[in-house]
Design a protein around this motif. Sequence first.
Motif, PDB file in Angstrom:
ATOM      1  N   PRO A 101       0.825  -1.214   0.000  1.00 21.36           N
ATOM      2  CA  PRO A 101       0.000   0.000   0.000  1.00 21.36           C
ATOM      3  C   PRO A 101       0.861   1.267   0.000  1.00 21.36           C
ATOM      4  O   PRO A 101       2.030   1.246   0.392  1.00 21.36           O
ATOM      5  CB  PRO A 101      -0.775  -0.119   1.312  1.00 21.36           C
ATOM      6  N   SER A 102       0.254   2.379  -0.446  1.00 21.23           N
ATOM      7  CA  SER A 102       0.941   3.669  -0.385  1.00 21.23           C
ATOM      8  C   SER A 102       0.631   4.397   0.916  1.00 21.23           C
ATOM      9  O   SER A 102       1.388   5.266   1.357  1.00 21.23           O
ATOM     10  CB  SER A 102       0.529   4.546  -1.569  1.00 21.23           C
ATOM     11  N   ALA A 103      -0.488   4.065   1.534  1.00 25.51           N
ATOM     12  CA  ALA A 103      -0.869   4.601   2.847  1.00 25.51           C
ATOM     13  C   ALA A 103      -1.798   3.592   3.504  1.00 25.51           C
ATOM     14  O   ALA A 103      -2.535   2.875   2.822  1.00 25.51           O
ATOM     15  CB  ALA A 103      -1.559   5.951   2.718  1.00 25.51           C
ATOM     16  N   VAL A 104      -1.751   3.540   4.832  1.00 25.74           N
ATOM     17  CA  VAL A 104      -2.492   2.516   5.563  1.00 25.74           C
ATOM     18  C   VAL A 104      -3.339   3.146   6.654  1.00 25.74           C
ATOM     19  O   VAL A 104      -2.903   4.081   7.332  1.00 25.74           O
ATOM     20  CB  VAL A 104      -1.531   1.488   6.205  1.00 25.74           C
ATOM     21  N   ILE A 105      -4.548   2.613   6.822  1.00 26.55           N
ATOM     22  CA  ILE A 105      -5.423   2.984   7.933  1.00 26.55           C
ATOM     23  C   ILE A 105      -5.903   1.701   8.599  1.00 26.55           C
ATOM     24  O   ILE A 105      -6.182   0.694   7.930  1.00 26.55           O
ATOM     25  CB  ILE A 105      -6.617   3.831   7.463  1.00 26.55           C
ATOM     26  N   THR A 106      -5.986   1.740   9.915  1.00 25.89           N
ATOM     27  CA  THR A 106      -6.526   0.595  10.645  1.00 25.89           C
ATOM     28  C   THR A 106      -7.286   1.079  11.866  1.00 25.89           C
ATOM     29  O   THR A 106      -7.263   2.262  12.200  1.00 25.89           O
ATOM     30  CB  THR A 106      -5.419  -0.380  11.066  1.00 25.89           C
ATOM     31  N   HIS A 107      -7.954   0.150  12.513  1.00 24.32           N
ATOM     32  CA  HIS A 107      -8.536   0.411  13.838  1.00 24.32           C
ATOM     33  C   HIS A 107      -7.960  -0.632  14.772  1.00 24.32           C
ATOM     34  O   HIS A 107      -7.753  -1.786  14.388  1.00 24.32           O
ATOM     35  CB  HIS A 107     -10.068   0.360  13.810  1.00 24.32           C
ATOM     36  N   SER A 108      -7.662  -0.238  16.004  1.00 17.57           N
ATOM     37  CA  SER A 108      -6.931  -1.137  16.892  1.00 17.57           C
ATOM     38  C   SER A 108      -7.023  -0.658  18.320  1.00 17.57           C
ATOM     39  O   SER A 108      -7.032   0.548  18.593  1.00 17.57           O
ATOM     40  CB  SER A 108      -5.454  -1.194  16.457  1.00 17.57           C
ATOM     41  N   SER A 109      -7.064  -1.625  19.245  1.00 15.45           N
ATOM     42  CA  SER A 109      -6.958  -1.286  20.665  1.00 15.45           C
ATOM     43  C   SER A 109      -5.523  -1.021  21.062  1.00 15.45           C
ATOM     44  O   SER A 109      -5.259  -0.547  22.158  1.00 15.45           O
ATOM     45  CB  SER A 109      -7.532  -2.418  21.527  1.00 15.45           C
ATOM     46  N   GLY A 110      -4.573  -1.338  20.178  1.00 15.28           N
ATOM     47  CA  GLY A 110      -3.186  -1.020  20.471  1.00 15.28           C
ATOM     48  C   GLY A 110      -2.152  -1.853  19.741  1.00 15.28           C
ATOM     49  O   GLY A 110      -1.326  -1.330  19.001  1.00 15.28           O
ATOM     50  N   ASN A 111      -2.160  -3.164  19.919  1.00 17.09           N
ATOM     51  CA  ASN A 111      -1.065  -3.987  19.412  1.00 17.09           C
ATOM     52  C   ASN A 111      -1.016  -4.062  17.888  1.00 17.09           C
ATOM     53  O   ASN A 111       0.062  -4.012  17.290  1.00 17.09           O
ATOM     54  CB  ASN A 111      -1.141  -5.392  20.005  1.00 17.09           C
ATOM     55  N   HIS A 112      -2.160  -4.176  17.235  1.00 16.28           N
ATOM     56  CA  HIS A 112      -2.168  -4.212  15.766  1.00 16.28           C
ATOM     57  C   HIS A 112      -1.744  -2.864  15.204  1.00 16.28           C
ATOM     58  O   HIS A 112      -0.973  -2.800  14.226  1.00 16.28           O
ATOM     59  CB  HIS A 112      -3.555  -4.595  15.256  1.00 16.28           C
ATOM     60  N   GLY A 113      -2.237  -1.794  15.804  1.00 15.90           N
ATOM     61  CA  GLY A 113      -1.844  -0.472  15.352  1.00 15.90           C
ATOM     62  C   GLY A 113      -0.344  -0.260  15.482  1.00 15.90           C
ATOM     63  O   GLY A 113       0.307   0.304  14.593  1.00 15.90           O
ATOM     64  N   ARG A 114       0.218  -0.705  16.582  1.00 11.85           N
ATOM     65  CA  ARG A 114       1.658  -0.577  16.789  1.00 11.85           C
ATOM     66  C   ARG A 114       2.421  -1.428  15.783  1.00 11.85           C
ATOM     67  O   ARG A 114       3.454  -1.006  15.248  1.00 11.85           O
ATOM     68  CB  ARG A 114       2.022  -0.979  18.217  1.00 11.85           C
ATOM     69  N   ALA A 115       1.928  -2.628  15.517  1.00 10.77           N
ATOM     70  CA  ALA A 115       2.587  -3.507  14.560  1.00 10.77           C
ATOM     71  C   ALA A 115       2.581  -2.909  13.157  1.00 10.77           C
ATOM     72  O   ALA A 115       3.597  -2.924  12.447  1.00 10.77           O
ATOM     73  CB  ALA A 115       1.901  -4.875  14.552  1.00 10.77           C
ATOM     74  N   LEU A 116       1.445  -2.361  12.742  1.00  8.15           N
ATOM     75  CA  LEU A 116       1.367  -1.731  11.426  1.00  8.15           C
ATOM     76  C   LEU A 116       2.288  -0.528  11.346  1.00  8.15           C
ATOM     77  O   LEU A 116       2.977  -0.307  10.341  1.00  8.15           O
ATOM     78  CB  LEU A 116      -0.070  -1.304  11.120  1.00  8.15           C
ATOM     79  N   ALA A 117       2.292   0.294  12.406  1.00  6.04           N
ATOM     80  CA  ALA A 117       3.151   1.474  12.421  1.00  6.04           C
ATOM     81  C   ALA A 117       4.622   1.069  12.313  1.00  6.04           C
ATOM     82  O   ALA A 117       5.409   1.713  11.609  1.00  6.04           O
ATOM     83  CB  ALA A 117       2.902   2.282  13.682  1.00  6.04           C
ATOM     84  N   TYR A 118       4.986  -0.002  12.989  1.00  9.70           N
ATOM     85  CA  TYR A 118       6.365  -0.487  12.973  1.00  9.70           C
ATOM     86  C   TYR A 118       6.743  -1.011  11.580  1.00  9.70           C
ATOM     87  O   TYR A 118       7.791  -0.653  11.027  1.00  9.70           O
ATOM     88  CB  TYR A 118       6.518  -1.590  14.014  1.00  9.70           C
ATOM     89  N   ALA A 119       5.883  -1.856  11.013  1.00  9.12           N
ATOM     90  CA  ALA A 119       6.175  -2.441   9.704  1.00  9.12           C
ATOM     91  C   ALA A 119       6.148  -1.389   8.608  1.00  9.12           C
ATOM     92  O   ALA A 119       6.984  -1.400   7.692  1.00  9.12           O
ATOM     93  CB  ALA A 119       5.177  -3.556   9.397  1.00  9.12           C
ATOM     94  N   ALA A 120       5.197  -0.464   8.681  1.00 14.03           N
ATOM     95  CA  ALA A 120       5.072   0.564   7.656  1.00 14.03           C
ATOM     96  C   ALA A 120       6.227   1.557   7.714  1.00 14.03           C
ATOM     97  O   ALA A 120       6.679   2.065   6.675  1.00 14.03           O
ATOM     98  CB  ALA A 120       3.744   1.294   7.810  1.00 14.03           C
ATOM     99  N   ALA A 121       6.713   1.850   8.912  1.00 19.23           N
ATOM    100  CA  ALA A 121       7.814   2.800   9.048  1.00 19.23           C
ATOM    101  C   ALA A 121       9.064   2.309   8.320  1.00 19.23           C
ATOM    102  O   ALA A 121       9.841   3.110   7.788  1.00 19.23           O
ATOM    103  CB  ALA A 121       8.121   3.035  10.526  1.00 19.23           C
ATOM    104  N   ARG A 122       9.258   1.006   8.276  1.00 19.16           N
ATOM    105  CA  ARG A 122      10.416   0.446   7.580  1.00 19.16           C
ATOM    106  C   ARG A 122      10.342   0.680   6.076  1.00 19.16           C
ATOM    107  O   ARG A 122      11.367   0.657   5.383  1.00 19.16           O
ATOM    108  CB  ARG A 122      10.518  -1.052   7.875  1.00 19.16           C
ATOM    109  N   ARG A 123       9.106   0.908   5.575  1.00 18.21           N
ATOM    110  CA  ARG A 123       8.909   1.174   4.146  1.00 18.21           C
ATOM    111  C   ARG A 123       8.514   2.625   3.879  1.00 18.21           C
ATOM    112  O   ARG A 123       8.133   2.972   2.776  1.00 18.21           O
ATOM    113  CB  ARG A 123       7.835   0.234   3.587  1.00 18.21           C
ATOM    114  N   LYS A 124       8.557   3.443   4.943  1.00 16.32           N
ATOM    115  CA  LYS A 124       8.199   4.861   4.855  1.00 16.32           C
ATOM    116  C   LYS A 124       6.775   5.051   4.337  1.00 16.32           C
ATOM    117  O   LYS A 124       6.500   5.906   3.494  1.00 16.32           O
ATOM    118  CB  LYS A 124       9.212   5.619   3.996  1.00 16.32           C
ATOM    119  N   ILE A 125       5.858   4.232   4.841  1.00 23.48           N
ATOM    120  CA  ILE A 125       4.444   4.314   4.479  1.00 23.48           C
ATOM    121  C   ILE A 125       3.696   4.991   5.626  1.00 23.48           C
ATOM    122  O   ILE A 125       3.811   4.560   6.776  1.00 23.48           O
ATOM    123  CB  ILE A 125       3.860   2.907   4.236  1.00 23.48           C
TER     124      ILE A 125
END
Length: 309
Positions: free
Chosen positions: A59-83
């Motif tokens: 993806p070029s940009a990502v949106i999710t809903h999360s109580s915390g852990n999934h959001g953190r995981a996406l933020a971590y993985a996406a940051a490595r690709r500058k998304i």
Amino acid sequence: MDLVTLRDVQAAAVRIERIAIRTPLLPFGEDFWLKPENLQPIGAFKIRGAANAIAALEPSAVITHSSGNHGRALAYAAARRKIPVTVVMPDTSPKVKVDAIAALGAEIVMVPPPQRLEVAEKLAAERGATLIPPFDHPEVIAGQGTIGLEILEDLAEQPEADVIIVPVGGGGLISGIAAAVKALRPACRIIGVEPELAAESAESLQRDRLIKWPTEKTYQTVADGVRTAPSALTFAHMREYVDDIITVSDEEILKAVGVLATQARLVVEPSGAISVAAYLYRRGFLPGGRTAAVISGGNVDPELLRSCL
């Protein structure tokens, strides 16, 4: 409805091998092992599904809903690709999880719990971003299923696993594990565990139809990571592959957090401890045999952890 296959999970294992670590199986009693996903880089198993979805979807940009852990995981993985990532969070989320996501550069939108999915879908449509939900997606489910592959591989040189105990919230974790394990070892029993205050999956399987409880009830449980109901997709996997789902009380969950900290030397959040709570306090409801329990996460509020000790 198409279910996730063993091939999907095996493909996910290749995609995530450089971002998710292979957590060990730790002996914790006779014929009982812990799979400590709290040792992942973001402190939870969610890194597996998030990393697989981003790698597969690009993806070029990502949106999710999360109580915390999934959001953190996406933020971590996406940051490595500058998304860029936006995480819609219930306003009841623990501060430790909110702060961790913000530290990774994600935009956070706080909403009342019943609005998290609606707002995430609206923002994704408005911004043309890819919605990667915390469990209701085949690539997320496939990523989580890699835990099942690792458990079977690590016990392969000994008598194989007879039982795998898995925390259940939205159902992505148990769906992926069950799909992989049942394809490789059909005799292995897959047992889910839910808090008594958020036992929607247990009731859904009992009634053979998808049941959702009001958030006013499910958000009372201390296990904030498993307050969500299954989706049609995850329920289809559970109905096909899961042998049973049992429930534990909040008191038992908090006692398990303390036991894991003092006896296994593991920092575990309540949602991650529910599988061990079932083994410690509901043993009579579990099948016998060689058992592995998945510890799904360790992002616990420090004050809550202190109270458990």
